[in-house]
Motif scaffolding. Structure first.
Motif, mmCIF file in Angstrom:
data_model
loop_
_atom_site.group_PDB
_atom_site.id
_atom_site.type_symbol
_atom_site.label_atom_id
_atom_site.label_comp_id
_atom_site.label_asym_id
_atom_site.label_seq_id
_atom_site.Cartn_x
_atom_site.Cartn_y
_atom_site.Cartn_z
ATOM 1 N N ASP A 58 0.775 -0.626 -0.370
ATOM 2 C CA ASP A 58 0.366 0.362 0.364
ATOM 3 C C ASP A 58 0.895 1.613 0.453
ATOM 4 O OD1 ASP A 58 -2.524 -1.758 -0.030
ATOM 5 O OD2 ASP A 58 -2.397 -1.842 1.937
ATOM 6 N N GLN A 59 2.242 1.016 0.343
ATOM 7 C CA GLN A 59 2.691 2.267 -0.403
ATOM 8 C C GLN A 59 2.584 3.266 -1.521
ATOM 9 O OE1 GLN A 59 7.111 0.011 1.648
ATOM 10 N NE2 GLN A 59 7.693 2.465 1.482
ATOM 11 N N LYS A 60 3.698 4.274 -1.555
ATOM 12 C CA LYS A 60 2.921 4.920 -3.464
ATOM 13 C C LYS A 60 4.456 5.064 -3.695
ATOM 14 C CE LYS A 60 -0.537 7.462 -1.632
ATOM 15 N NZ LYS A 60 -0.665 6.608 -0.574
ATOM 16 N N VAL A 61 4.207 4.201 -5.540
ATOM 17 C CA VAL A 61 4.837 4.269 -5.817
ATOM 18 C C VAL A 61 6.264 5.201 -6.673
ATOM 19 C CG1 VAL A 61 5.498 4.099 -8.372
ATOM 20 C CG2 VAL A 61 3.290 2.251 -7.161
ATOM 21 N N LEU A 62 5.592 6.311 -6.548
ATOM 22 C CA LEU A 62 6.534 7.443 -6.412
ATOM 23 C C LEU A 62 8.007 7.533 -4.777
ATOM 24 C CD1 LEU A 62 4.722 10.490 -8.155
ATOM 25 C CD2 LEU A 62 6.445 8.419 -8.988
ATOM 26 N N GLU A 63 7.134 6.986 -3.911
ATOM 27 C CA GLU A 63 8.546 6.365 -3.130
ATOM 28 C C GLU A 63 9.656 5.997 -2.993
ATOM 29 O OE1 GLU A 63 6.154 4.979 0.830
ATOM 30 O OE2 GLU A 63 4.565 5.615 0.599
ATOM 31 N N PHE A 64 9.384 5.414 -3.890
ATOM 32 C CA PHE A 64 10.687 3.899 -4.488
ATOM 33 C C PHE A 64 11.607 5.058 -5.356
ATOM 34 C CE2 PHE A 64 7.566 1.574 -3.057
ATOM 35 C CZ PHE A 64 8.541 0.932 -1.143
ATOM 36 N N PHE A 65 10.594 6.315 -6.062
ATOM 37 C CA PHE A 65 11.602 7.118 -7.168
ATOM 38 C C PHE A 65 11.808 8.284 -6.736
ATOM 39 C CE2 PHE A 65 8.887 3.548 -8.808
ATOM 40 C CZ PHE A 65 10.572 2.548 -9.888
ATOM 41 N N SER A 66 12.404 9.015 -5.800
ATOM 42 C CA SER A 66 12.512 9.987 -5.292
ATOM 43 C C SER A 66 13.180 10.904 -5.894
ATOM 44 C CB SER A 66 13.514 10.048 -4.103
ATOM 45 O OG SER A 66 14.655 9.331 -4.478
ATOM 46 N N ASP A 67 13.984 10.037 -7.202
ATOM 47 C CA ASP A 67 14.026 11.309 -8.415
ATOM 48 C C ASP A 67 13.617 11.348 -9.397
ATOM 49 O OD1 ASP A 67 15.199 8.596 -8.954
ATOM 50 O OD2 ASP A 67 17.368 9.568 -10.061
ATOM 51 N N TYR A 68 12.789 11.229 -9.513
ATOM 52 C CA TYR A 68 11.868 11.263 -10.562
ATOM 53 C C TYR A 68 10.707 12.998 -10.110
ATOM 54 C CZ TYR A 68 8.016 10.022 -13.793
ATOM 55 O OH TYR A 68 7.399 10.265 -15.101
ATOM 56 N N THR A 69 10.813 12.811 -11.705
ATOM 57 C CA THR A 69 10.239 14.383 -11.365
ATOM 58 C C THR A 69 8.467 14.479 -12.028
ATOM 59 O OG1 THR A 69 12.217 15.392 -11.689
ATOM 60 C CG2 THR A 69 10.121 16.939 -12.611
ATOM 61 N N ILE A 70 7.717 14.576 -11.590
ATOM 62 C CA ILE A 70 6.899 14.880 -11.986
ATOM 63 C C ILE A 70 6.286 15.879 -12.453
ATOM 64 C CG2 ILE A 70 3.627 14.335 -11.259
ATOM 65 C CD1 ILE A 70 5.441 13.424 -8.479
ATOM 66 N N LYS A 71 5.278 15.196 -14.092
ATOM 67 C CA LYS A 71 5.233 16.328 -14.399
ATOM 68 C C LYS A 71 3.790 18.011 -13.948
ATOM 69 C CE LYS A 71 6.432 14.112 -18.979
ATOM 70 N NZ LYS A 71 6.505 13.009 -18.189
ATOM 71 N N ARG A 72 3.826 18.778 -14.673
ATOM 72 C CA ARG A 72 3.436 19.778 -13.806
ATOM 73 C C ARG A 72 1.700 19.651 -13.746
ATOM 74 N NH1 ARG A 72 3.670 25.876 -15.733
ATOM 75 N NH2 ARG A 72 5.877 25.950 -14.112
ATOM 76 N N GLY A 73 0.722 18.955 -13.103
ATOM 77 C CA GLY A 73 -1.019 19.055 -13.498
ATOM 78 C C GLY A 73 -0.539 17.448 -13.051
#
Length: 328
Positions: free
Chosen positions: A70-85
């Motif tokens: 139930d962890q969020k996927v992005l917790e494992f990708f701290s260097d991933y940049t989310i696109k605006r919006g």
């Protein structure tokens, strides 16, 4: 149908099949081989790879590398940049990916863009989310599962293959020789047809695949099926927790359109008898029926539009075994 009739049908209708191995009550009761194959012949098992990844995720949880699905996927990708919006991708959990209920931004899989991206994990993350709804079944054969490979690498500090060797393959005495690397599309197409390549596909960024790419033998497939039949225990050692197997092999989501049931990267075949399977293109399969203590594995070479391997197992092979009509 008798054994002779079955083998005639296998040659006529399942000509790309190289191996069929059936075990019941800890004994191999039937073996069929074609195209010069035997129990040690490697097959690219396509999406059976996903079910092996499921085992590795379970082991990573058992070992404390991952806290929870139930962890969020992005917790494992701290260097991933989310696109605006972007909002949806921030809410997607491992559970959503494992149950194939995560949304993606594409209607038709952009395979060319994906394979030429240089980083298959990042390409999958870039396509995750969008305007779809979390919780609706969306089977992703290839683009998407590679995110699990990135999660395993980032949480364990090991390559997928090294982690698998240490905690799964070596305890089961499964030998995976090494990495399979494509330098062009032609080599990739040759791999799909190969009868000798044995290993695990390594992507261009140095991360192994998770939706396809594992080439193993029927003997290896049988050991994986037997491990799950025995609740994750192998020669007295608990390889993966029984709780993970129970969760993985019960209905977690449904593909309503095709009336198919899904667990955690495993297909649920019959809810009443608790049978389940790992299935891959071309007719590759690891089928487990705990009620009958039955394991059936099929190794096949890729061919488009082949007859459904589960129809073969459920309608022909399993009834013949239970009726005592199949023997070595």
């Amino acid at each position: 149908m008798n054994k002779m009739e079955l083998e005639r049908m296998l040659k006529e209708k399942h000509g790309n099949m190289g191996a069929l191995v059936v075990s019941q009550d800890d004994k191999i009761v039937y073996e069929y081989y074609n195209q010069g194959c035997d129990i040690e012949s490697p097959f690219h098992v396509f999406s059976v790879t996903k079910s092996v990844i499921s085992i590795l995720i379970g082991i990573a949880i058992d070992k404390g590398y991952i806290k929870s699905i139930d962890q969020k996927v992005l917790e494992f990708f701290s260097d991933y940049t989310i696109k605006r919006g972007e909002k949806t991708i921030q809410q997607i959990t491992l559970r959503d990916l494992l149950t194939m209920t995560a949304p993606y931004k594409y209607k038709f899989a952009p395979y060319t863009k994906y394979f030429t991206s240089g980083d298959w994990v990042k390409a999958s993350l870039d396509l995750l989310g969008g305007k779809g709804k979390i919780g609706e079944f969306r089977y992703t054969p290839l683009i998407g599962p590679d995110i699990f490979a990135g999660i395993l690498v980032n949480s364990t500090g090991m390559s997928v293959l090294d982690f698998a060797r240490k905690y799964l393959f070596e305890p089961l005495e499964i030998n995976i020789p090494g990495d399979i690397i494509f330098t062009n599309k032609e080599e990739q197409m040759e791999f799909y047809k190969s009868k000798t390549v044995h290993g695990w596909v390594l992507g261009p960024s140095g991360v192994h695949t998770a939706g396809f790419g594992l080439a193993i033998t029927p003997k290896d497939m049988f050991k994986i099926g037997k491990l799950y039949l025995d609740g994750g225990c192998w020669n007295g050692t608990q390889i993966v927790s029984k709780e993970w197997i129970t969760e993985s092999t019960k209905i977690q989501s449904r593909w309503e359109k095709l009336n198919l049931k899904y667990g955690l990267l495993w297909w649920i075949i019959d809810e009443e008898e608790c049978s389940f399977a790992a299935l891959g293109d071309g007719g590759n399969a690891i089928y487990v029926n705990p009620k009958e203590e039955l394991v059936v594995v099929v190794g096949s070479y890729f061919k488009p539009r082949v007859p459904d391997v589960m129809d073969l197992i459920k309608d022909k092979v399993e009834p013949m075994v239970l009726d005592g009509k199949l023997s070595v």
